[in-house]
Write a protein that holds these residues in place. Structure first.
Motif, PDB file in Angstrom:
ATOM      1  N   ASP A 189       0.814  -1.220   0.000  1.00 58.44           N
ATOM      2  CA  ASP A 189       0.000   0.000   0.000  1.00 58.44           C
ATOM      3  C   ASP A 189       0.842   1.263   0.000  1.00 58.44           C
ATOM      4  OD1 ASP A 189      -2.311  -1.459  -0.018  1.00 58.44           O
ATOM      5  OD2 ASP A 189      -2.650  -1.359   2.145  1.00 58.44           O
ATOM      6  N   HIS A 190       2.156   1.135   0.151  1.00 61.39           N
ATOM      7  CA  HIS A 190       3.027   2.311   0.094  1.00 61.39           C
ATOM      8  C   HIS A 190       3.235   2.719  -1.364  1.00 61.39           C
ATOM      9  CE1 HIS A 190       3.898   1.916   4.341  1.00 61.39           C
ATOM     10  NE2 HIS A 190       4.238   0.648   4.154  1.00 61.39           N
ATOM     11  N   ARG A 191       3.594   3.954  -1.545  1.00 58.53           N
ATOM     12  CA  ARG A 191       3.875   4.443  -2.895  1.00 58.53           C
ATOM     13  C   ARG A 191       5.213   5.171  -2.899  1.00 58.53           C
ATOM     14  NH1 ARG A 191       0.767   1.201  -3.749  1.00 58.53           N
ATOM     15  NH2 ARG A 191      -1.149   1.202  -4.996  1.00 58.53           N
ATOM     16  N   CYS A 192       6.255   4.445  -2.528  1.00 60.49           N
ATOM     17  CA  CYS A 192       7.594   5.026  -2.560  1.00 60.49           C
ATOM     18  C   CYS A 192       7.916   5.440  -4.000  1.00 60.49           C
ATOM     19  CB  CYS A 192       8.622   4.031  -2.042  1.00 60.49           C
ATOM     20  SG  CYS A 192       8.324   3.524  -0.331  1.00 60.49           S
ATOM     21  N   ALA A 193       8.510   6.594  -4.150  1.00 56.99           N
ATOM     22  CA  ALA A 193       8.663   7.194  -5.478  1.00 56.99           C
ATOM     23  C   ALA A 193       9.566   6.402  -6.401  1.00 56.99           C
ATOM     24  CB  ALA A 193       9.187   8.620  -5.338  1.00 56.99           C
ATOM     25  N   PHE A 194      10.432   5.561  -5.838  1.00 61.74           N
ATOM     26  CA  PHE A 194      11.411   4.827  -6.643  1.00 61.74           C
ATOM     27  C   PHE A 194      10.972   3.419  -6.986  1.00 61.74           C
ATOM     28  CE2 PHE A 194      12.336   4.489  -2.136  1.00 61.74           C
ATOM     29  CZ  PHE A 194      12.338   3.121  -1.948  1.00 61.74           C
ATOM     30  N   CYS A 195       9.875   2.949  -6.388  1.00 60.05           N
ATOM     31  CA  CYS A 195       9.562   1.525  -6.408  1.00 60.05           C
ATOM     32  C   CYS A 195       8.424   1.182  -7.352  1.00 60.05           C
ATOM     33  CB  CYS A 195       9.217   1.063  -4.989  1.00 60.05           C
ATOM     34  SG  CYS A 195       8.916  -0.713  -4.859  1.00 60.05           S
ATOM     35  N   ALA A 196       8.642   0.148  -8.172  1.00 63.29           N
ATOM     36  CA  ALA A 196       7.625  -0.294  -9.132  1.00 63.29           C
ATOM     37  C   ALA A 196       6.792  -1.457  -8.608  1.00 63.29           C
ATOM     38  CB  ALA A 196       8.305  -0.707 -10.444  1.00 63.29           C
ATOM     39  N   ILE A 197       7.099  -1.961  -7.404  1.00 59.45           N
ATOM     40  CA  ILE A 197       6.395  -3.135  -6.894  1.00 59.45           C
ATOM     41  C   ILE A 197       4.873  -2.930  -6.821  1.00 59.45           C
ATOM     42  CG2 ILE A 197       6.115  -4.662  -4.916  1.00 59.45           C
ATOM     43  CD1 ILE A 197       8.590  -5.219  -6.611  1.00 59.45           C
ATOM     44  N   PRO A 198       4.371  -1.791  -6.303  1.00 60.06           N
ATOM     45  CA  PRO A 198       2.910  -1.617  -6.293  1.00 60.06           C
ATOM     46  C   PRO A 198       2.298  -1.633  -7.691  1.00 60.06           C
ATOM     47  CG  PRO A 198       3.950  -0.076  -4.784  1.00 60.06           C
ATOM     48  CD  PRO A 198       5.052  -0.698  -5.586  1.00 60.06           C
ATOM     49  N   LEU A 199       3.055  -1.185  -8.699  1.00 61.04           N
ATOM     50  CA  LEU A 199       2.558  -1.225 -10.073  1.00 61.04           C
ATOM     51  C   LEU A 199       2.467  -2.658 -10.574  1.00 61.04           C
ATOM     52  CD1 LEU A 199       4.778   1.644 -11.556  1.00 61.04           C
ATOM     53  CD2 LEU A 199       2.434   1.829 -10.690  1.00 61.04           C
ATOM     54  N   ILE A 200       3.350  -3.508 -10.074  1.00 61.54           N
ATOM     55  CA  ILE A 200       3.404  -4.901 -10.523  1.00 61.54           C
ATOM     56  C   ILE A 200       2.500  -5.792  -9.683  1.00 61.54           C
ATOM     57  CG2 ILE A 200       4.924  -6.891 -10.839  1.00 61.54           C
ATOM     58  CD1 ILE A 200       7.257  -4.874 -11.180  1.00 61.54           C
ATOM     59  N   ARG A 201       2.600  -5.655  -8.369  1.00 64.03           N
ATOM     60  CA  ARG A 201       1.921  -6.571  -7.446  1.00 64.03           C
ATOM     61  C   ARG A 201       0.607  -6.031  -6.893  1.00 64.03           C
ATOM     62  NH1 ARG A 201       4.159 -11.910  -6.638  1.00 64.03           N
ATOM     63  NH2 ARG A 201       6.321 -11.811  -7.336  1.00 64.03           N
ATOM     64  N   GLY A 202       0.360  -4.742  -7.056  1.00 66.86           N
ATOM     65  CA  GLY A 202      -0.900  -4.182  -6.582  1.00 66.86           C
ATOM     66  C   GLY A 202      -0.915  -3.879  -5.098  1.00 66.86           C
ATOM     67  N   ARG A 203      -2.117  -3.645  -4.579  1.00 67.34           N
ATOM     68  CA  ARG A 203      -2.292  -3.289  -3.183  1.00 67.34           C
ATOM     69  C   ARG A 203      -2.130  -4.517  -2.287  1.00 67.34           C
ATOM     70  NH1 ARG A 203      -4.002   1.720  -2.270  1.00 67.34           N
ATOM     71  NH2 ARG A 203      -4.641   1.155  -0.150  1.00 67.34           N
ATOM     72  N   GLN A 204      -1.970  -4.263  -0.996  1.00 65.30           N
ATOM     73  CA  GLN A 204      -1.730  -5.338  -0.039  1.00 65.30           C
ATOM     74  C   GLN A 204      -2.932  -6.276   0.073  1.00 65.30           C
ATOM     75  OE1 GLN A 204       0.376  -4.858   3.902  1.00 65.30           O
ATOM     76  NE2 GLN A 204      -1.703  -5.103   4.675  1.00 65.30           N
ATOM     77  N   ILE A 205      -2.610  -7.584   0.071  1.00 67.96           N
ATOM     78  CA  ILE A 205      -3.596  -8.630   0.316  1.00 67.96           C
ATOM     79  C   ILE A 205      -3.013  -9.546   1.394  1.00 67.96           C
ATOM     80  CG2 ILE A 205      -4.965 -10.502  -0.670  1.00 67.96           C
ATOM     81  CD1 ILE A 205      -4.375  -9.305  -3.425  1.00 67.96           C
ATOM     82  N   SER A 206      -3.646  -9.584   2.558  1.00 66.39           N
ATOM     83  CA  SER A 206      -3.139 -10.393   3.664  1.00 66.39           C
ATOM     84  C   SER A 206      -3.876 -11.719   3.765  1.00 66.39           C
ATOM     85  CB  SER A 206      -3.290  -9.638   4.995  1.00 66.39           C
ATOM     86  OG  SER A 206      -2.580  -8.417   4.986  1.00 66.39           O
ATOM     87  N   ARG A 207      -3.174 -12.713   4.288  1.00 68.68           N
ATOM     88  CA  ARG A 207      -3.798 -14.002   4.594  1.00 68.68           C
ATOM     89  C   ARG A 207      -4.367 -13.963   6.011  1.00 68.68           C
ATOM     90  NH1 ARG A 207       0.799 -18.322   3.895  1.00 68.68           N
ATOM     91  NH2 ARG A 207      -0.921 -19.702   4.513  1.00 68.68           N
ATOM     92  N   PRO A 208      -5.468 -14.655   6.283  1.00 65.87           N
ATOM     93  CA  PRO A 208      -5.996 -14.711   7.649  1.00 65.87           C
ATOM     94  C   PRO A 208      -5.006 -15.365   8.612  1.00 65.87           C
ATOM     95  CG  PRO A 208      -7.638 -15.458   6.063  1.00 65.87           C
ATOM     96  CD  PRO A 208      -6.342 -15.341   5.314  1.00 65.87           C
ATOM     97  N   ILE A 209      -5.058 -14.950   9.850  1.00 66.94           N
ATOM     98  CA  ILE A 209      -4.140 -15.470  10.873  1.00 66.94           C
ATOM     99  C   ILE A 209      -4.239 -16.988  10.973  1.00 66.94           C
ATOM    100  CG2 ILE A 209      -3.708 -15.542  13.369  1.00 66.94           C
ATOM    101  CD1 ILE A 209      -4.396 -12.547  13.440  1.00 66.94           C
TER     102      ILE A 209
END
Length: 442
Positions: free
Chosen positions: A155-175
């Protein structure tokens, strides 16, 4: 039918590889380590920085030779490079038969079937997905250690990083789902669990409304046969006092903190779109050291970021000299298209960035050696990983202070009894830049 697969990049990518291997094996395919024997070849690629892209493309081209010299009938590209450059890859590299995006690893059998029919396909999911405890998985790590991915995306949008563009927003697994997987791994003989995500400290916010890493850890420490739980990729913003106290007081949680700080100058941090300041970082580091006895702290930094002045680089250098972190990785800024930093003014010349990289690594090498030398006489447990083939009486392993793959090792002399997976007590006798020599304590 035989399948060979090569996994590039980070541990998060490796988990995706292991899941694809599990799906392939559960569908009756045979896994082979020899590319020349494989009829299906898969490369799970990385696209984090330019050097990772180059490695991915080189690996694909090298494997393409197996169509002439081996049995290869299908070459499939999976992972981040395929997700980001899918059409370009298929258009410009006729050697590739299929592209599988990061959200489509579960369609690996479909890709195999289509390519064997002679079709060239692109399989991209509508959204990012994450495996669960029921998903087949064939681990490639040693029997005593495993990675467990607790969330996908960022969910971060660090200016140098392409990961959110590739992997999208955070998706967590249930505990509970994560605990079920860890319980199964424990029954398989795993002693060390390495929790990974793009941001582990933000785990659970998307499904619980707030971060739940502490709640997850409290469940995982109940799994009896697990000895070590290591937290990787912990962003400083969500590193709470509660988490600090839990690490300090729970014996199974490694006193090892991996903080990707990226820089220490306030102006550069702001240009990076990082929420931290030099003051907040120093406050967190002080808390960690004050409240977690003998904590080992690892971080990564970027040099040559657009607009980084010599004075700002010196701020980072001075920060390292003052803070004396145990482990440090340094990267030269890599311009990634479609990220804010790509269009920023003040792009740094490559030779200047490289000079700063070597200068910072030189500073940290001296610090790391002094830190390891200060551990001489210190006693700790070591997870044995292997025996030196040339000197059989020497075994290598890791303590709580060393994460798999990224840190150094402990070399234990005159030990003919230990085997991989054993946890033994040692005393450090000599510290070096990356490694430590030790003796076993009976």
């Amino acid at each position: 039918m035989k399948v060979g697969i090569i996994s590039l990049g980070c541990a998060k990518n490796l988990v995706d590889t292991e899941v694809m291997l599990g799906i392939l094996k559960s569908n009756g395919l045979t896994i082979t380590p020899n590319p020349l024997d494989a009829e299906i070849l898969i490369v799970n690629t990385c696209a984090f920085i330019a050097s990772a892209k180059e490695e991915s493309i080189t690996t694909v081209l090298n494997l393409a030779d197996c169509k002439e010299s081996g049995h290869c009938r299908s070459l499939i590209v999976a992972g981040c490079l395929g997700q980001r450059y899918r059409q370009e890859l298929l258009d410009e590299m006729p050697e590739i038969d299929a592209i599988i995006g990061t959200g489509a690893w579960h369609r690996i059998i479909e890709a195999v079937d289509e390519t064997l029919k002679g079709n060239r396909v692109i399989l991209i999911g509508d959204k990012e997905i994450i495996y669960d405890a029921k998903t087949p998985r064939l681990r490639t790590t040693p029997h005593y250690t495993a990675y467990v991915k607790i969330s996908e995306g960022c969910d971060h949008r660090c200016a140098f990083c392409a990961i959110p563009l590739i992997r999208g927003r955070q998706i967590s697994r249930p505990i509970n789902d994560i605990r079920v997987e860890v319980e199964r791994l424990a029954e398989e003989g795993v002693k060390e669990i390495n929790l990974i995500a793009q941001d582990t400290t933000n785990y659970g916010r998307d499904i619980y409304g707030e971060p739940k890493l502490c709640e997850l850890l409290r469940e995982l420490v109940k799994v009896e046969k697990i000895r070590w739980i290591r937290i990787m990729y912990a962003y400083p913003k969500s590193f709470t006092d509660e988490l600090i106290d839990l690490i300090a007081n729970e014996p199974k949680i490694c006193k090892y903190v991996d903080l990707p700080l990226q820089h220490a100058d306030d102006r550069i941090l702001k240009r990076m779109h990082r929420p931290d300041t030099k003051e907040s970082i120093e406050l967190l580091l002080k808390k960690l050291r004050d409240r977690i006895p003998n904590v080992a702290i690892r971080s990564t930094f970027i040099v040559g970021y657009p607009g980084e002045t010599e004075e700002e680089f010196q701020t980072l250098k001075n920060f390292l000299q003052e803070q004396r972190l145990d482990k440090v990785g340094v990267f030269v800024y890599s311009p990634e298209e479609d990220t804010p930093a790509y269009e920023m003014d003040g792009q740094i010349l490559e030779d200047v960035a490289q000079e700063r990289y070597h200068e910072l690594m030189s500073v940290q090498s001296l610090i790391s050696q002094e830190v390891n030398e200060s551990l001489e006489g210190f006693e700790f447990d070591v997870l044995i990983e292997g025996r030196d083939q040339e000197v059989p009486e020497v075994v290598a392993g890791r303590s709580y202070r060393e994460a798999p793959e990224v840190d150094g090792q402990i070399y234990i002399e005159n030990d003919k009894r230990s085997n991989p997976g054993d946890i033994v007590r040692v005393r450090a006798i000599a510290g070096f830049v990356y490694d430590i020599a030790a003796e076993r304590i009976d």
